[in-house]
Design a protein around this motif. Structure first.
Motif, PDB file in Angstrom:
ATOM      1  N   HIS A 503       0.790  -1.231   0.000  1.00 41.50           N
ATOM      2  CA  HIS A 503       0.000   0.000   0.000  1.00 41.50           C
ATOM      3  C   HIS A 503       0.824   1.283   0.000  1.00 41.50           C
ATOM      4  CE1 HIS A 503      -3.656  -2.352   0.669  1.00 41.50           C
ATOM      5  NE2 HIS A 503      -2.987  -3.044   1.577  1.00 41.50           N
ATOM      6  N   ALA A 504       2.011   1.278   0.574  1.00 39.09           N
ATOM      7  CA  ALA A 504       2.899   2.451   0.616  1.00 39.09           C
ATOM      8  C   ALA A 504       2.159   3.733   1.000  1.00 39.09           C
ATOM      9  CB  ALA A 504       3.587   2.629  -0.738  1.00 39.09           C
ATOM     10  N   PRO A 505       1.487   3.761   2.169  1.00 38.35           N
ATOM     11  CA  PRO A 505       0.729   4.949   2.546  1.00 38.35           C
ATOM     12  C   PRO A 505       1.571   6.070   3.145  1.00 38.35           C
ATOM     13  CG  PRO A 505       0.498   3.289   4.236  1.00 38.35           C
ATOM     14  CD  PRO A 505       1.350   2.679   3.155  1.00 38.35           C
ATOM     15  N   VAL A 506       2.836   5.773   3.446  1.00 43.91           N
ATOM     16  CA  VAL A 506       3.733   6.779   4.028  1.00 43.91           C
ATOM     17  C   VAL A 506       5.121   6.619   3.414  1.00 43.91           C
ATOM     18  CG1 VAL A 506       2.534   6.944   6.254  1.00 43.91           C
ATOM     19  CG2 VAL A 506       4.391   5.268   5.960  1.00 43.91           C
ATOM     20  N   ILE A 507       5.927   7.645   3.606  1.00 41.39           N
ATOM     21  CA  ILE A 507       7.364   7.555   3.372  1.00 41.39           C
ATOM     22  C   ILE A 507       8.027   7.681   4.739  1.00 41.39           C
ATOM     23  CG2 ILE A 507       9.386   8.539   2.237  1.00 41.39           C
ATOM     24  CD1 ILE A 507       7.424   9.879   0.244  1.00 41.39           C
ATOM     25  N   PRO A 508       8.587   6.602   5.293  1.00 38.31           N
ATOM     26  CA  PRO A 508       9.335   6.745   6.548  1.00 38.31           C
ATOM     27  C   PRO A 508      10.655   7.471   6.248  1.00 38.31           C
ATOM     28  CG  PRO A 508       8.725   4.444   6.088  1.00 38.31           C
ATOM     29  CD  PRO A 508       8.564   5.216   4.822  1.00 38.31           C
ATOM     30  N   VAL A 509      10.837   8.650   6.806  1.00 42.72           N
ATOM     31  CA  VAL A 509      11.990   9.479   6.439  1.00 42.72           C
ATOM     32  C   VAL A 509      13.170   9.213   7.376  1.00 42.72           C
ATOM     33  CG1 VAL A 509      12.833  11.819   6.018  1.00 42.72           C
ATOM     34  CG2 VAL A 509      10.452  11.231   5.501  1.00 42.72           C
ATOM     35  N   TYR A 510      12.969   9.438   8.681  1.00 44.89           N
ATOM     36  CA  TYR A 510      14.059   9.146   9.621  1.00 44.89           C
ATOM     37  C   TYR A 510      13.519   8.864  11.013  1.00 44.89           C
ATOM     38  CZ  TYR A 510      13.843  14.242  10.678  1.00 44.89           C
ATOM     39  OH  TYR A 510      13.437  15.521  11.003  1.00 44.89           O
ATOM     40  N   TYR A 511      14.291   8.022  11.728  1.00 49.53           N
ATOM     41  CA  TYR A 511      14.035   7.789  13.140  1.00 49.53           C
ATOM     42  C   TYR A 511      14.654   8.955  13.905  1.00 49.53           C
ATOM     43  CZ  TYR A 511      13.793   3.076  11.087  1.00 49.53           C
ATOM     44  OH  TYR A 511      13.521   1.998  10.293  1.00 49.53           O
ATOM     45  N   LYS A 512      13.839   9.602  14.719  1.00 47.45           N
ATOM     46  CA  LYS A 512      14.313  10.790  15.418  1.00 47.45           C
ATOM     47  C   LYS A 512      15.202  10.423  16.606  1.00 47.45           C
ATOM     48  CE  LYS A 512      11.654  14.274  16.293  1.00 47.45           C
ATOM     49  NZ  LYS A 512      12.434  15.338  15.624  1.00 47.45           N
ATOM     50  N   ARG A 513      16.230  11.216  16.807  1.00 46.44           N
ATOM     51  CA  ARG A 513      17.049  11.176  18.002  1.00 46.44           C
ATOM     52  C   ARG A 513      16.967  12.547  18.674  1.00 46.44           C
ATOM     53  NH1 ARG A 513      20.563   7.063  18.677  1.00 46.44           N
ATOM     54  NH2 ARG A 513      21.868   8.368  19.997  1.00 46.44           N
ATOM     55  N   GLN A 514      17.174  12.567  19.966  1.00 49.96           N
ATOM     56  CA  GLN A 514      17.087  13.814  20.710  1.00 49.96           C
ATOM     57  C   GLN A 514      18.472  14.340  21.041  1.00 49.96           C
ATOM     58  OE1 GLN A 514      14.121  15.024  21.041  1.00 49.96           O
ATOM     59  NE2 GLN A 514      14.619  16.901  22.128  1.00 49.96           N
ATOM     60  N   CYS A 515      18.657  15.641  20.908  1.00 47.25           N
ATOM     61  CA  CYS A 515      19.926  16.296  21.252  1.00 47.25           C
ATOM     62  C   CYS A 515      19.584  17.728  21.635  1.00 47.25           C
ATOM     63  CB  CYS A 515      20.887  16.245  20.071  1.00 47.25           C
ATOM     64  SG  CYS A 515      22.517  16.956  20.401  1.00 47.25           S
ATOM     65  N   THR A 516      19.312  17.942  22.926  1.00 42.28           N
ATOM     66  CA  THR A 516      18.734  19.190  23.399  1.00 42.28           C
ATOM     67  C   THR A 516      19.606  19.813  24.489  1.00 42.28           C
ATOM     68  OG1 THR A 516      16.522  18.329  22.958  1.00 42.28           O
ATOM     69  CG2 THR A 516      16.667  20.234  24.400  1.00 42.28           C
ATOM     70  N   LEU A 517      19.850  21.101  24.386  1.00 46.72           N
ATOM     71  CA  LEU A 517      20.682  21.830  25.345  1.00 46.72           C
ATOM     72  C   LEU A 517      19.863  22.373  26.523  1.00 46.72           C
ATOM     73  CD1 LEU A 517      23.122  24.082  23.269  1.00 46.72           C
ATOM     74  CD2 LEU A 517      23.787  22.574  25.151  1.00 46.72           C
ATOM     75  N   TYR A 518      20.530  22.538  27.648  1.00 46.62           N
ATOM     76  CA  TYR A 518      19.929  23.256  28.776  1.00 46.62           C
ATOM     77  C   TYR A 518      21.025  24.054  29.476  1.00 46.62           C
ATOM     78  CZ  TYR A 518      21.656  19.206  31.469  1.00 46.62           C
ATOM     79  OH  TYR A 518      22.441  18.226  32.027  1.00 46.62           O
ATOM     80  N   GLY A 519      20.608  24.987  30.303  1.00 44.19           N
ATOM     81  CA  GLY A 519      21.551  25.891  30.956  1.00 44.19           C
ATOM     82  C   GLY A 519      22.288  25.255  32.123  1.00 44.19           C
ATOM     83  N   PRO A 520      23.440  25.830  32.518  1.00 43.74           N
ATOM     84  CA  PRO A 520      24.264  25.245  33.585  1.00 43.74           C
ATOM     85  C   PRO A 520      23.657  25.353  34.977  1.00 43.74           C
ATOM     86  CG  PRO A 520      25.176  27.351  32.887  1.00 43.74           C
ATOM     87  CD  PRO A 520      24.073  27.036  31.932  1.00 43.74           C
ATOM     88  N   ALA A 521      22.582  26.138  35.135  1.00 44.42           N
ATOM     89  CA  ALA A 521      21.960  26.277  36.450  1.00 44.42           C
ATOM     90  C   ALA A 521      20.744  25.380  36.623  1.00 44.42           C
ATOM     91  CB  ALA A 521      21.567  27.744  36.694  1.00 44.42           C
ATOM     92  N   VAL A 522      20.522  24.445  35.692  1.00 45.22           N
ATOM     93  CA  VAL A 522      19.384  23.528  35.785  1.00 45.22           C
ATOM     94  C   VAL A 522      19.894  22.126  36.114  1.00 45.22           C
ATOM     95  CG1 VAL A 522      17.349  22.593  34.631  1.00 45.22           C
ATOM     96  CG2 VAL A 522      18.179  24.861  34.021  1.00 45.22           C
ATOM     97  N   GLY A 523      19.243  21.484  37.072  1.00 43.15           N
ATOM     98  CA  GLY A 523      19.583  20.113  37.420  1.00 43.15           C
ATOM     99  C   GLY A 523      18.380  19.200  37.286  1.00 43.15           C
ATOM    100  N   GLY A 524      18.650  17.903  37.309  1.00 41.17           N
ATOM    101  CA  GLY A 524      17.573  16.916  37.349  1.00 41.17           C
ATOM    102  C   GLY A 524      16.984  16.516  36.019  1.00 41.17           C
ATOM    103  N   LEU A 525      17.521  17.011  34.899  1.00 35.31           N
ATOM    104  CA  LEU A 525      16.935  16.699  33.594  1.00 35.31           C
ATOM    105  C   LEU A 525      17.481  15.378  33.047  1.00 35.31           C
ATOM    106  CD1 LEU A 525      17.060  20.181  31.822  1.00 35.31           C
ATOM    107  CD2 LEU A 525      15.128  19.139  33.021  1.00 35.31           C
ATOM    108  N   PHE A 526      16.651  14.673  32.325  1.00 37.05           N
ATOM    109  CA  PHE A 526      17.059  13.473  31.595  1.00 37.05           C
ATOM    110  C   PHE A 526      16.055  13.268  30.463  1.00 37.05           C
ATOM    111  CE2 PHE A 526      14.174  12.159  34.908  1.00 37.05           C
ATOM    112  CZ  PHE A 526      13.397  11.142  34.365  1.00 37.05           C
ATOM    113  N   LEU A 527      16.375  12.378  29.536  1.00 33.07           N
ATOM    114  CA  LEU A 527      15.526  12.178  28.365  1.00 33.07           C
ATOM    115  C   LEU A 527      14.286  11.370  28.736  1.00 33.07           C
ATOM    116  CD1 LEU A 527      15.155  12.510  25.291  1.00 33.07           C
ATOM    117  CD2 LEU A 527      16.389  10.351  25.013  1.00 33.07           C
ATOM    118  N   SER A 528      13.118  11.920  28.427  1.00 26.82           N
ATOM    119  CA  SER A 528      11.870  11.195  28.644  1.00 26.82           C
ATOM    120  C   SER A 528      11.738  10.088  27.611  1.00 26.82           C
ATOM    121  CB  SER A 528      10.674  12.147  28.528  1.00 26.82           C
ATOM    122  OG  SER A 528       9.462  11.421  28.449  1.00 26.82           O
TER     123      SER A 528
END
Length: 543
Positions: A503-528
């Motif tokens: 059926h080819a109903p979509v074109i799978p383009v890419y699997y997303k990866r996360q690469c996100t910045l945060y400031g040096p005064a923030v703690g406790g973050l991790f990838l959901s």
């Protein structure tokens, strides 16, 4: 389910959530967003970046996820409910008990009647754009049209008392505890329901509530004094305030966090690092230490509107001609994306490495031309969110497809309205550049949403291919009812290949990866692992 997942059937997860070592109360965190959310009304929300903020800070649900910051398993737990639900008849009936001491941001108690009203309103106009799992499970024929037209109670929902909900379903639904994680179950009191106005008048149930909202500019959140940590196994309330700032493009988010000053030292990007800055960030020890990174279950597709592009050979040719490599490069290269060949992403149970249309990094225009030789083709409309990152993507798509013999009309669409407009069945777009990730770690969260033709409606569709094949629909429905989810993973992989090949109903383009910045005064973050944005439940300002 994968080994990296657990279900707390017995409700043993502790409350309050364990303290974060070294975290302190106080300060303000700034969340940088490229655009205002399409919806904040809980029964209308369905975009991962918005849900990551909302469910981490102000909207709670019957069940939810305790996510691991150190590589441990993700756990499904009771959130507003004491556990993940109880069923003694194979998943036809599910019973939930609300925790004691739950309150809205105005101090009024949260009851089972508020959850039941939220579910009822999700069947009507105020739930068109939100998740549809619970509605489909309760009323597969969708005869109930919401409290405005058909009375206050949705079919199959009972509230024996103010803390108990009972869901009676026409078919066994082993996945119902996962459905209960959606914001369809976020309580809405009937006497405060302002209909469409609830987009701005909603009542918080989590640790933060709105102090100030300026449309198009920002939403300032403050502590919710009526949130009781003793009722919540997931969240904390460390910052005094969270400023959700809108209208900050991807490049600007990156630039502000490369060498942040003032309030930006406690800022968090919600978009990936700008493509031209990725190598610099990853090569710098100080910057790379301030990155939330990893693979995701989200996948960038081109949905092919099968109501408009009816010839499957044309759809196959589009798959062959598409330049995935350039899209990967513009997404940040290997740090941000990996070229896709399947409907399911590698993190979703049921994924099997495959590619029905192996066309190299930049497409195969010659094979595409062979498939469309002699056909009368009309111009195809390529619709995409009008954002800075997509500005170079669109002409690259146009160039590759036109090299194969197609004529492409580019149509940028306001990001804040993109999925609402594309979800209208009468839209006139042929190719739709959109992202999807499952609501829960199961392949049904992809196939049930994107390819079940019996769930197409006039508006609010996420099946943006408008794909409707009775045999495929029947197979998806049968797979969703199988109680042993691990055992059906291979069948989902077979379905993935069949759907693309036949059926080819979509074109799978890419699997997303996360690469996100945060400031040096923030703690406790991790990838959901759920929304593939920074998890905000442990977030705090460093002293």
């Amino acid at each position: 389910m994968t080994p990296q997942f657990e279900i707390d059937h017995q409700g043993l997860t502790p409350t309050p959530a364990p303290e974060v070592p070294g975290a302190r109360r106080g300060g303000r965190v700034v969340l940088l967003a490229d655009a205002p959310p399409e919806h904040v009304d809980p029964t209308q929300m369905y975009i991962g970046t918005t849900l990551g903020v909302a469910t981490g800070l102000f909207h709670r649900t019957l069940t939810g996820y305790v996510e691991s910051y150190d590589g441990g398993p993700r756990r499904l737990v009771g959130d507003l409910a004491t556990d993940t639900g109880r069923s003694g008849d194979g998943g036809r009936t599910w019973t939930y008990t609300l925790r004691e001491g739950l309150r809205f941001a105005d101090g009024t108690p949260i009851t089972s009647y508020d959850v039941a009203h939220a579910i009822a309103r999700s069947f009507g106009p105020n739930g068109v754009y939100g998740p549809q799992f619970i509605q489909q499970a309760l009323d597969p024929q969708r005869t109930y049209r919401g409290p405005e037209q058909d009375g206050p109670t949705a079919p199959g929902v009972a509230t024996p008392d103010e803390r108990t909900l009972v869901f009676s379903l026409p078919e066994p639904t082993p996945g119902f505890p996962f459905f209960a994680t959606t914001t369809t179950t976020t309580p809405v009191p009937a006497d405060r329901d302002t209909g469409a106005g609830y987009e701005t008048s909603w009542l918080a149930t989590g640790p933060y509530r709105v102090r100030e909202f300026v449309p198009g500019s920002h939403c300032l959140l403050e502590r919710n004094p009526h949130w009781d940590p003793a009722t919540d196994p997931i969240r904390h309330q460390y910052p005094d305030e969270v400023l959700w700032e809108f209208g900050v493009p991807r490049d600007a988010q990156t630039e502000r966090l490369l060498a942040p000053e003032g309030a930006d030292r406690a800022a968090v990007a919600t978009f990936d690092v700008a493509e031209h800055r990725v190598a610099e960030v990853l090569a710098d020890p100080e910057l790379s230490a301030r990155v939330v990174a990893g693979p995701s279950a989200y996948l960038q597709y081109v949905y092919i509107n099968t109501r408009r592009v009816t010839d499957v050979d044309v759809r196959r040719a589009l798959n062959h001609a598409f330049d995935k490599g350039t899209c990967v490069r513009l997404a940040g290269g290997a740090a941000g994306a990996e070229r896709a060949g399947t409907i399911l992403a590698p993190m979703v149970p049921g994924y099997r490495a495959d590619d029905v249309y192996p066309s190299g990094e930049h497409g195969d225009p010659l094979t595409a031309k062979e498939l469309i030789a002699g056909k009368e083709l009309r111009p195809l409309v390529f619709a995409y969110p009008d954002t800075a990152p997509n500005a170079p993507v669109a002409p690259a798509v146009k160039a590759a497809l036109e090299a194969a013999g197609f004529e492409i009309e580019l149509r940028p669409v306001d990001k804040a309205a993109f999925y609402s407009l594309m979800g209208d069945a009468d839209n006139d777009c042929d190719l739709i550049y959109g992202v999807w990730g499952p609501d829960f770690p199961d392949a049904s969260g992809v196939f049930d949403v994107l390819f079940r033709g019996d769930r197409l409606t006039r508006g609010g569709n996420m099946n943006l291919s408008y794909f409707d094949d009775p045999e495929i629909t029947a197979e998806i429905a049968a797979l969703a009812q199988e109680p042993d989810r691990a055992a059906v993973a291979g069948r989902y992989a077979d379905l993935d290949r069949r759907l693309m090949a036949e059926h080819a109903p979509v074109i799978p383009v890419y699997y997303k990866r996360q690469c996100t910045l945060y400031g040096p005064a923030v703690g406790g973050l991790f990838l959901s692992a759920q929304y593939f944005v920074p998890n905000l439940t442990r977030m705090h300002v460093l002293g």
